[in-house]
Design a protein around this motif. Structure first.
Motif, PDB file in Angstrom:
ATOM      1  N   ALA A  66      -4.964  -2.547   4.029  1.00 29.43           N
ATOM      2  CA  ALA A  66      -4.232  -1.348   3.599  1.00 29.43           C
ATOM      3  C   ALA A  66      -4.084  -1.356   2.078  1.00 29.43           C
ATOM      4  O   ALA A  66      -4.224  -0.316   1.417  1.00 29.43           O
ATOM      5  CB  ALA A  66      -2.855  -1.305   4.274  1.00 29.43           C
TER       6      ALA A  66
ATOM      7  N   ALA B 170       0.868  -1.184   0.000  1.00 30.60           N
ATOM      8  CA  ALA B 170       0.000   0.000   0.000  1.00 30.60           C
ATOM      9  C   ALA B 170       0.900   1.228   0.000  1.00 30.60           C
ATOM     10  O   ALA B 170       1.987   1.185   0.593  1.00 30.60           O
ATOM     11  CB  ALA B 170      -0.864   0.008   1.247  1.00 30.60           C
TER      12      ALA B 170
ATOM     13  N   GLN C 243       2.693   4.146   1.250  1.00 29.58           N
ATOM     14  CA  GLN C 243       3.061   4.505   2.628  1.00 29.58           C
ATOM     15  C   GLN C 243       2.428   3.547   3.649  1.00 29.58           C
ATOM     16  O   GLN C 243       1.928   3.956   4.695  1.00 29.58           O
ATOM     17  CB  GLN C 243       2.645   5.938   2.926  1.00 29.58           C
ATOM     18  CG  GLN C 243       3.406   6.964   2.089  1.00 29.58           C
ATOM     19  CD  GLN C 243       3.276   8.368   2.614  1.00 29.58           C
ATOM     20  OE1 GLN C 243       2.236   8.742   3.152  1.00 29.58           O
ATOM     21  NE2 GLN C 243       4.316   9.158   2.451  1.00 29.58           N
ATOM     22  N   GLY C 244       2.446   2.255   3.289  1.00 24.53           N
ATOM     23  CA  GLY C 244       1.751   1.237   4.092  1.00 24.53           C
ATOM     24  C   GLY C 244       2.031   1.300   5.591  1.00 24.53           C
ATOM     25  O   GLY C 244       1.100   1.237   6.392  1.00 24.53           O
TER      26      GLY C 244
ATOM     27  N   ILE D  61       0.220   4.256   7.104  1.00 23.64           N
ATOM     28  CA  ILE D  61      -1.236   4.043   7.098  1.00 23.64           C
ATOM     29  C   ILE D  61      -1.646   3.126   8.251  1.00 23.64           C
ATOM     30  O   ILE D  61      -2.599   3.406   8.979  1.00 23.64           O
ATOM     31  CB  ILE D  61      -1.624   3.396   5.739  1.00 23.64           C
ATOM     32  CG1 ILE D  61      -1.720   4.462   4.669  1.00 23.64           C
ATOM     33  CG2 ILE D  61      -2.930   2.628   5.836  1.00 23.64           C
ATOM     34  CD1 ILE D  61      -1.888   3.872   3.292  1.00 23.64           C
TER      35      ILE D  61
ATOM     36  N   THR E 118       0.539   2.926  -6.067  1.00 23.94           N
ATOM     37  CA  THR E 118       1.477   2.487  -5.019  1.00 23.94           C
ATOM     38  C   THR E 118       2.910   2.625  -5.527  1.00 23.94           C
ATOM     39  O   THR E 118       3.683   3.441  -5.005  1.00 23.94           O
ATOM     40  CB  THR E 118       1.192   1.031  -4.582  1.00 23.94           C
ATOM     41  OG1 THR E 118      -0.165   0.956  -4.129  1.00 23.94           O
ATOM     42  CG2 THR E 118       2.095   0.598  -3.440  1.00 23.94           C
TER      43      THR E 118
ATOM     44  N   LYS F  91      -1.106   5.012  11.614  1.00 26.10           N
ATOM     45  CA  LYS F  91      -2.072   6.098  11.837  1.00 26.10           C
ATOM     46  C   LYS F  91      -3.456   5.540  12.158  1.00 26.10           C
ATOM     47  O   LYS F  91      -4.141   6.028  13.052  1.00 26.10           O
ATOM     48  CB  LYS F  91      -2.175   6.956  10.570  1.00 26.10           C
ATOM     49  CG  LYS F  91      -1.168   8.086  10.534  1.00 26.10           C
ATOM     50  CD  LYS F  91      -1.596   9.210   9.688  1.00 26.10           C
ATOM     51  CE  LYS F  91      -1.419   9.317   8.308  1.00 26.10           C
ATOM     52  NZ  LYS F  91      -1.395  10.393   7.485  1.00 26.10           N
ATOM     53  N   SER F  92      -3.860   4.507  11.420  1.00 25.96           N
ATOM     54  CA  SER F  92      -5.198   3.938  11.653  1.00 25.96           C
ATOM     55  C   SER F  92      -5.263   3.293  13.031  1.00 25.96           C
ATOM     56  O   SER F  92      -6.268   3.404  13.731  1.00 25.96           O
ATOM     57  CB  SER F  92      -5.541   2.888  10.597  1.00 25.96           C
ATOM     58  OG  SER F  92      -5.296   3.399   9.325  1.00 25.96           O
TER      59      SER F  92
ATOM     60  N   GLY G 154      -6.365   1.528   1.696  1.00 26.87           N
ATOM     61  CA  GLY G 154      -5.547   2.448   2.498  1.00 26.87           C
ATOM     62  C   GLY G 154      -6.018   2.537   3.938  1.00 26.87           C
ATOM     63  O   GLY G 154      -6.489   1.549   4.526  1.00 26.87           O
ATOM     64  N   ALA G 155      -5.928   3.765   4.513  1.00 24.77           N
ATOM     65  CA  ALA G 155      -6.280   3.955   5.925  1.00 24.77           C
ATOM     66  C   ALA G 155      -7.734   3.572   6.195  1.00 24.77           C
ATOM     67  O   ALA G 155      -8.053   3.000   7.242  1.00 24.77           O
ATOM     68  CB  ALA G 155      -6.022   5.400   6.328  1.00 24.77           C
ATOM     69  N   GLN G 156      -8.625   3.883   5.223  1.00 23.55           N
ATOM     70  CA  GLN G 156     -10.050   3.538   5.405  1.00 23.55           C
ATOM     71  C   GLN G 156     -10.227   2.032   5.553  1.00 23.55           C
ATOM     72  O   GLN G 156     -11.035   1.560   6.347  1.00 23.55           O
ATOM     73  CB  GLN G 156     -10.830   3.982   4.177  1.00 23.55           C
ATOM     74  CG  GLN G 156     -11.373   5.369   4.294  1.00 23.55           C
ATOM     75  CD  GLN G 156     -12.526   5.583   3.311  1.00 23.55           C
ATOM     76  OE1 GLN G 156     -12.756   4.766   2.428  1.00 23.55           O
ATOM     77  NE2 GLN G 156     -13.210   6.683   3.482  1.00 23.55           N
TER      78      GLN G 156
ATOM     79  N   THR H 164      -9.003   0.911   9.008  1.00 23.83           N
ATOM     80  CA  THR H 164      -9.995   1.309  10.017  1.00 23.83           C
ATOM     81  C   THR H 164     -11.200   0.382   9.958  1.00 23.83           C
ATOM     82  O   THR H 164     -11.711  -0.077  10.991  1.00 23.83           O
ATOM     83  CB  THR H 164     -10.436   2.774   9.771  1.00 23.83           C
ATOM     84  OG1 THR H 164      -9.262   3.579   9.772  1.00 23.83           O
ATOM     85  CG2 THR H 164     -11.394   3.268  10.830  1.00 23.83           C
TER      86      THR H 164
END
Ligand code: FMN
Length: 393
Positions: free
Chosen positions: A340, A87, A89-90, A93, A197, A96-97, A344-346, A349
């Motif tokens: 991821a 991903a 910046q896996g 991500i 990516t 952060k999540s 991604g972050a979504q 999460t």
């Protein structure tokens, strides 16, 4: 949030379609015949729940305390190398999540984003390292980890050499990474990964480097010297762990133990926590699954030592089974990597939310309010000792 994703397994199928075969296989892969990788999953599926009824469960909570912090769930994200290849910046991500959802994430030492960037945006992330070859390098790396404000240090000890992952070899994946004709074709046929990516990474930060194996920046992932940086780990002994313990003042976790005698030794050498793990079945094929290793290790170590486990967890129910069997906390790898890669972050999460919802629902169905109430009495294993005793009566 994708409405088509309703359980962790759904991420895997989507990631399989989105990622080049070579990259997907790197995450999915296991050593040799996959005996341990399969057993990791099976050992959860052969345990059944014995729920309680007519208990008030209206105050349910999965809050957990670990190393002086309070987390919203009894699970975290396991360390996974080169996550920034699956991903964009896996590593960032994932970190952060995890922070946004108040669960821990362990940054792999083999990650491609500098550790300082990670703790800057996601303080509270844990750091995992492989012990460097010399005392000087170890001292310098631990100093860097401390300066980057990591609180918990995880030492992975099940990697004296790389496991034999034949499925990676078959698809052409290797370390160092070789972006040849095969990957180019794989990339062209998976354009979302190629554009968003790989090319995005090249344009924004150039060829990724192993940033965190040492105190200084490591080699680019395509360099031949990568191989040298990942070898030379066969000489390590328990003395190396003592050395780490002397240098690191915060909570120290040893990851990759399966043997109860080793677990006892880790505690004697100052470990505050243990992650029972066979590296997701990626190292020694045929090694015991963490859930099968747990009972002996639980008996061997004091309750003051935090006992954690990873490998094969795909459901909230698996997490509850691990906790009822005597672990304090668990970690999950591949599903978060796929999440991821897919969104991604979504995606990460959403994966965390799915597990939280599964845990919450299952607590009610088990007739309890809190994970602290879990014990062996909630579990049934066909053919287990107690069943044999009852049958003899
Ligand atoms: C793609 C990938 C990379 C990994 N890299 C590391 C690593 O750098 N350090 C480490 O300690 N474990 C590493 N692991 C092992 C995981 O931390 C964890 O033990 C394993 O994934 C748990 O099994 P699960 O994927 O079934 O949840 C890696 C696992 C995967 C799938």
């Amino acid at each position: 949030m994708s409405k088509k994703i309703i359980c962790l397994e759904d991420f895997e199928e989507k990631a399989r379609r989105k990622l080049p075969k070579m990259i997907f296989t790197y995450v999915d892969s296991y050593a040799e015949d996959g005996q341990s990788s399969r057993r990791n999953i099976e050992s959860f599926k052969e345990l059944y729940f014995v729920p309680r009824c007519l208990n008030d469960t209206s105050q349910r909570s999965s809050r957990t305390h670990l190393f002086g912090r309070s987390y919203d769930a009894p699970f975290g994200i396991a360390p996974m190398g080169i996550a920034a290849l699956t991903a964009y910046q896996g590593d960032l991500i994932l970190a952060k999540s995890a922070m946004a959802m108040n669960i821990p994430m362990i940054l792999s030492g083999s990650s491609l984003i500098p550790m300082e960037v990670i703790t800057d945006v996601a303080p509270g992330t844990w750091f995992q390292m492989y012990i460097p070859e010399t005392s000087e390098k170890l001292e310098a790396l631990i100093e860097r980890v401390g300066k980057a404000n990591f609180e918990v240090l995880v030492i992975t000890v099940d990697f004296p050499v790389s496991g034999n992952r034949e499925n990676e070899t078959r698809t052409g994946f290797s370390t160092p990474f070789k972006p040849g004709a095969r990957l180019i074709w794989d990339g062209i046929t998976h354009p979302r990964w190629l554009l968003f990516t790989w090319l995005k990474t090249l344009l924004t930060s150039g060829i990724p480097h192993f940033e965190n194996n040492y105190a200084v920046r490591g080699a680019p992932i395509i360099s031949k010297s990568v191989f040298r940086d990942f070898s030379g780990r066969t000489t390590f002994s328990w003395n190396n762990l003592s050395e780490v313990r002397k240098l690191w003042k915060g909570p120290l976790v040893v990851k990759g133990l399966l043997n109860d005698e080793d677990a006892r030794k880790a505690c004697e050498h100052g470990a505050d926590g243990i992650i029972i793990s066979n590296h997701g079945g990626r190292q020694l094929d045929g090694s015991i699954s963490p859930m099968d290793a747990l009972p002996r290790i639980r008996q061997a170590v004091s309750n003051n030592v935090k006992l954690m486990l990873d490998g094969g967890i795909r459901r909230g129910s698996d997490i509850l089974k691990a906790l009822a069997s005597g672990t304090d906390f668990v970690f999950i790898g591949r599903p978060f990597n796929y999440a991821a890669a897919v969104a991604g972050a979504q995606g990460v999460t959403q994966a965390i939310q799915i597990l939280l919802a599964e845990i919450d629902r299952n607590l009610a169905l088990l007739g309890i309010d809190s994970i602290d109430e879990l014990s062996h009495s909630f579990l049934y294993k066909p053919g287990s000792q107690i069943e044999r005793q009852l049958a003899r009566r």
